[in-house]
Enzyme design. Structure first.
Site, PDB file in Angstrom:
ATOM      1  N   ARG A  68       0.847  -1.195   0.000  1.00  0.00           N
ATOM      2  CA  ARG A  68       0.000   0.000   0.000  1.00  0.00           C
ATOM      3  C   ARG A  68       0.876   1.236   0.000  1.00  0.00           C
ATOM      4  O   ARG A  68       1.954   1.234   0.614  1.00  0.00           O
ATOM      5  CB  ARG A  68      -0.889   0.031   1.254  1.00  0.00           C
ATOM      6  CG  ARG A  68      -2.097  -0.852   1.190  1.00  0.00           C
ATOM      7  CD  ARG A  68      -3.172  -0.330   0.245  1.00  0.00           C
ATOM      8  NE  ARG A  68      -4.328  -1.212   0.241  1.00  0.00           N
ATOM      9  CZ  ARG A  68      -4.517  -2.234  -0.595  1.00  0.00           C
ATOM     10  NH1 ARG A  68      -3.625  -2.506  -1.518  1.00  0.00           N
ATOM     11  NH2 ARG A  68      -5.601  -2.985  -0.514  1.00  0.00           N
ATOM     12  N   HIS A 106      -1.130   0.733  -9.549  1.00  0.00           N
ATOM     13  CA  HIS A 106      -1.836  -0.091  -8.564  1.00  0.00           C
ATOM     14  C   HIS A 106      -2.585  -1.252  -9.251  1.00  0.00           C
ATOM     15  O   HIS A 106      -3.782  -1.437  -9.044  1.00  0.00           O
ATOM     16  CB  HIS A 106      -2.820   0.746  -7.720  1.00  0.00           C
ATOM     17  CG  HIS A 106      -3.249   0.026  -6.462  1.00  0.00           C
ATOM     18  ND1 HIS A 106      -3.579   0.669  -5.307  1.00  0.00           N
ATOM     19  CD2 HIS A 106      -3.390  -1.295  -6.185  1.00  0.00           C
ATOM     20  CE1 HIS A 106      -3.919  -0.215  -4.380  1.00  0.00           C
ATOM     21  NE2 HIS A 106      -3.814  -1.420  -4.900  1.00  0.00           N
TER      22      HIS A 106
HETATM   23  N1  LIG Z   1      -0.925  -3.739  -5.257  1.00  0.00           N
HETATM   24  C1  LIG Z   1      -1.898  -4.603  -5.402  1.00  0.00           C
HETATM   25  O1  LIG Z   1      -2.438  -4.773  -6.498  1.00  0.00           O
HETATM   26  C2  LIG Z   1      -2.342  -5.408  -4.213  1.00  0.00           C
HETATM   27  C3  LIG Z   1      -3.205  -6.498  -4.420  1.00  0.00           C
HETATM   28  C4  LIG Z   1      -3.558  -7.276  -3.347  1.00  0.00           C
HETATM   29  C5  LIG Z   1      -3.066  -6.997  -2.072  1.00  0.00           C
HETATM   30  N2  LIG Z   1      -2.246  -5.933  -1.884  1.00  0.00           N
HETATM   31  C6  LIG Z   1      -1.720  -5.636  -0.536  1.00  0.00           C
HETATM   32  O2  LIG Z   1      -1.008  -6.772  -0.043  1.00  0.00           O
HETATM   33  C7  LIG Z   1      -1.270  -6.875   1.357  1.00  0.00           C
HETATM   34  C8  LIG Z   1      -0.913  -8.254   1.869  1.00  0.00           C
HETATM   35  O3  LIG Z   1      -1.883  -9.199   1.450  1.00  0.00           O
HETATM   36  P1  LIG Z   1      -1.914 -10.683   2.070  1.00  0.00           P
HETATM   37  O4  LIG Z   1      -3.111 -11.354   1.521  1.00  0.00           O
HETATM   38  O5  LIG Z   1      -0.605 -11.352   1.909  1.00  0.00           O
HETATM   39  O6  LIG Z   1      -2.133 -10.344   3.618  1.00  0.00           O
HETATM   40  P2  LIG Z   1      -2.048 -11.309   4.882  1.00  0.00           P
HETATM   41  O7  LIG Z   1      -2.216 -12.727   4.458  1.00  0.00           O
HETATM   42  O8  LIG Z   1      -2.950 -10.759   5.907  1.00  0.00           O
HETATM   43  O9  LIG Z   1      -0.529 -11.157   5.362  1.00  0.00           O
HETATM   44  C9  LIG Z   1      -0.043 -10.019   5.995  1.00  0.00           C
HETATM   45  C10 LIG Z   1       1.392 -10.268   6.435  1.00  0.00           C
HETATM   46  O10 LIG Z   1       1.922  -9.072   6.991  1.00  0.00           O
HETATM   47  C11 LIG Z   1       2.454  -9.359   8.284  1.00  0.00           C
HETATM   48  N3  LIG Z   1       2.298  -8.206   9.170  1.00  0.00           N
HETATM   49  C12 LIG Z   1       1.172  -7.471   9.427  1.00  0.00           C
HETATM   50  N4  LIG Z   1       1.445  -6.493  10.305  1.00  0.00           N
HETATM   51  C13 LIG Z   1       2.761  -6.602  10.609  1.00  0.00           C
HETATM   52  C14 LIG Z   1       3.652  -5.904  11.469  1.00  0.00           C
HETATM   53  N5  LIG Z   1       3.229  -4.872  12.209  1.00  0.00           N
HETATM   54  N6  LIG Z   1       4.927  -6.314  11.538  1.00  0.00           N
HETATM   55  C15 LIG Z   1       5.379  -7.365  10.818  1.00  0.00           C
HETATM   56  N7  LIG Z   1       4.585  -8.090   9.988  1.00  0.00           N
HETATM   57  C16 LIG Z   1       3.303  -7.703   9.893  1.00  0.00           C
HETATM   58  C17 LIG Z   1       1.643 -10.533   8.793  1.00  0.00           C
HETATM   59  O11 LIG Z   1       2.379 -11.185   9.825  1.00  0.00           O
HETATM   60  P3  LIG Z   1       1.838 -12.551  10.510  1.00  0.00           P
HETATM   61  O12 LIG Z   1       2.013 -13.617   9.432  1.00  0.00           O
HETATM   62  O13 LIG Z   1       2.742 -12.768  11.631  1.00  0.00           O
HETATM   63  O14 LIG Z   1       0.394 -12.287  10.853  1.00  0.00           O
HETATM   64  C18 LIG Z   1       1.507 -11.357   7.517  1.00  0.00           C
HETATM   65  O15 LIG Z   1       2.673 -12.128   7.296  1.00  0.00           O
HETATM   66  C19 LIG Z   1      -2.734  -6.473   1.467  1.00  0.00           C
HETATM   67  O16 LIG Z   1      -3.057  -6.046   2.770  1.00  0.00           O
HETATM   68  C20 LIG Z   1      -2.833  -5.344   0.459  1.00  0.00           C
HETATM   69  O17 LIG Z   1      -2.583  -4.119   1.102  1.00  0.00           O
HETATM   70  C21 LIG Z   1      -1.877  -5.130  -2.928  1.00  0.00           C
END
Ligand SMILES: NC(=O)c1ccc[n+]([C@@H]2O[C@H](COP(=O)([O-])OP(=O)(O)OC[C@H]3O[C@@H](n4cnc5c(N)ncnc54)[C@H](OP(=O)(O)O)[C@@H]3O)[C@@H](O)[C@H]2O)c1
Length: 314
Positions: free
Chosen positions: A229, A277
């Protein structure tokens, strides 16, 4: 029984069309058009105007149409109902394509060759490194980070991950929490950011963090890929490190303000690659089916899959 479609910034028609076809028994209401607020029992949302999901007395759940939920949780008037996000192989594959492609472009110096082609320059160039020589560090080892890590491993890259819990993956060393962030950064040549935007992670990709990246890597300096993000990054500090040459390249899919302003320096900086994005787009077919599966589960008394913990913020 009505599904409310609350979308801004994307074309809404493909979503309305999919939900009409997938849920023929249900009314489909669209934010911005008149509808019966009492009839709405579910809502699908992407960057809905804050407050627009309030005053729906029979709302049972809200489905984010993306993997992130920062657009929902930042609404102070968000109703207190279960929230589910997108976890879908279609979206995950798209993100891994983006990450692997940009890591390969950095490794194989593809921008340099594109530049030489434009100048009709054939240089006998033996400067080619193996993927194993490039240390990739993924911040955020959730659904997207893990898949990208596994696919980068298949290509032979040296991969580590950083997250709250820090779990190891096959062939990928996990670093956990703030105390292990310096060690993770110090072994990273290409930093891939796939974190959710939460109060804890806002602004985490700042100058001090970039200064902690490895300086002795095969690219001659570190690179950044942010597909998480825009709110995760401090943009002036990224530009400052690029100007100073302490950051070699930044691949940015997300920005503090989107669409990126026409006068932003990111557009023209030689060390920057901008994408709008769309690292991983939400496909209305795939994500529509996912939402309908969740609605069917709720109707059968089964729990939501991929429910979000609003206190954790992701
Ligand atoms: N650019 C684009 O087109 C696009 C598309 C889709 C998604 N995204 C972004 O990608 C993000 C990730 O998606 P996802 O499905 O992989 O999410 P997810 O499965 O919820 O994974 C989030 C990861 O971030 C870690 N995390 C969260 N807060 C943290 C902190 N304070 N310190 C250290 N690690 C932290 C979590 O740790 P734990 O494993 O320990 O919980 C987990 O490993 C989304 O939230 C979105 O913003 C972007």
């Amino acid at each position: 029984m009505t599904l409310l479609v609350a979308i801004t910034g994307w074309q809404v028609e493909p979503w309305i069309d999919r939900f009409r076809r997938l849920l023929p028994e249900r009314g489909i209401a669209v934010l911005g058009e008149p509808f019966d607020r009492r009839a709405v029992d579910y809502a699908v949302a992407w960057k809905h105007p804050p407050g627009s999901l309030a005053g729906l007395p029979n709302l049972g759940a809200v489905f984010s149409l993306g993997a992130g939920v920062d657009h929902l949780l930042s609404d102070p008037k968000l109703p207190d109902v279960p929230i589910a996000r997108v976890v879908d192989s279609d979206l995950t594959n798209r993100m891994s394509e983006y990450v692997v492609m940009h890591c390969l472009m950095l490794l194989r110096q593809q921008r340099r060759y594109a530049d030489r082609q434009a100048k009709r320059l054939w240089l006998d160039d033996k400067d080619q490194r193996a993927a194993a020589d490039l240390r990739i560090g993924i911040m955020g080892m959730g659904v997207l980070g893990k898949d990208a890590a596994a696919k980068l491993r298949v290509m032979g890259f040296d991969v580590a991950g950083w997250s709250r819990s820090g779990a190891d993956l096959d062939g990928v060393v996990g670093y956990a929490g703030a105390e292990n962030l310096p060690a993770f950064l110090a072994r990273t040549d290409v930093l891939v950011v796939l974190l959710p935007l939460t109060p804890e992670t806002r602004g985490i990709v700042n100058g001090a963090l970039l200064d902690g990246l490895a300086r002795d890597g095969v690219l001659g300096g570190p690179a950044l890929i942010n597909a998480g993000r825009g709110g995760l990054q401090v943009e002036e500090e990224i530009l400052d490190r690029l100007d100073r040459g302490s950051l070699k390249h930044a691949v940015l899919d997300v920005f503090n303000a989107e669409p990126l302003a026409a006068d932003s320096r990111f557009w023209t900086h030689p060390g920057v690659t901008v994408t709008p994005h769309n690292a991983a787009m939400s496909d209305p077919d795939a994500i529509g089916r996912l939402v309908v599966r969740q609605i069917r589960r709720l109707e059968q008394g089964l729990p939501l899959e991929n429910a979000v913990d609003p206190r954790r913020g992701y």
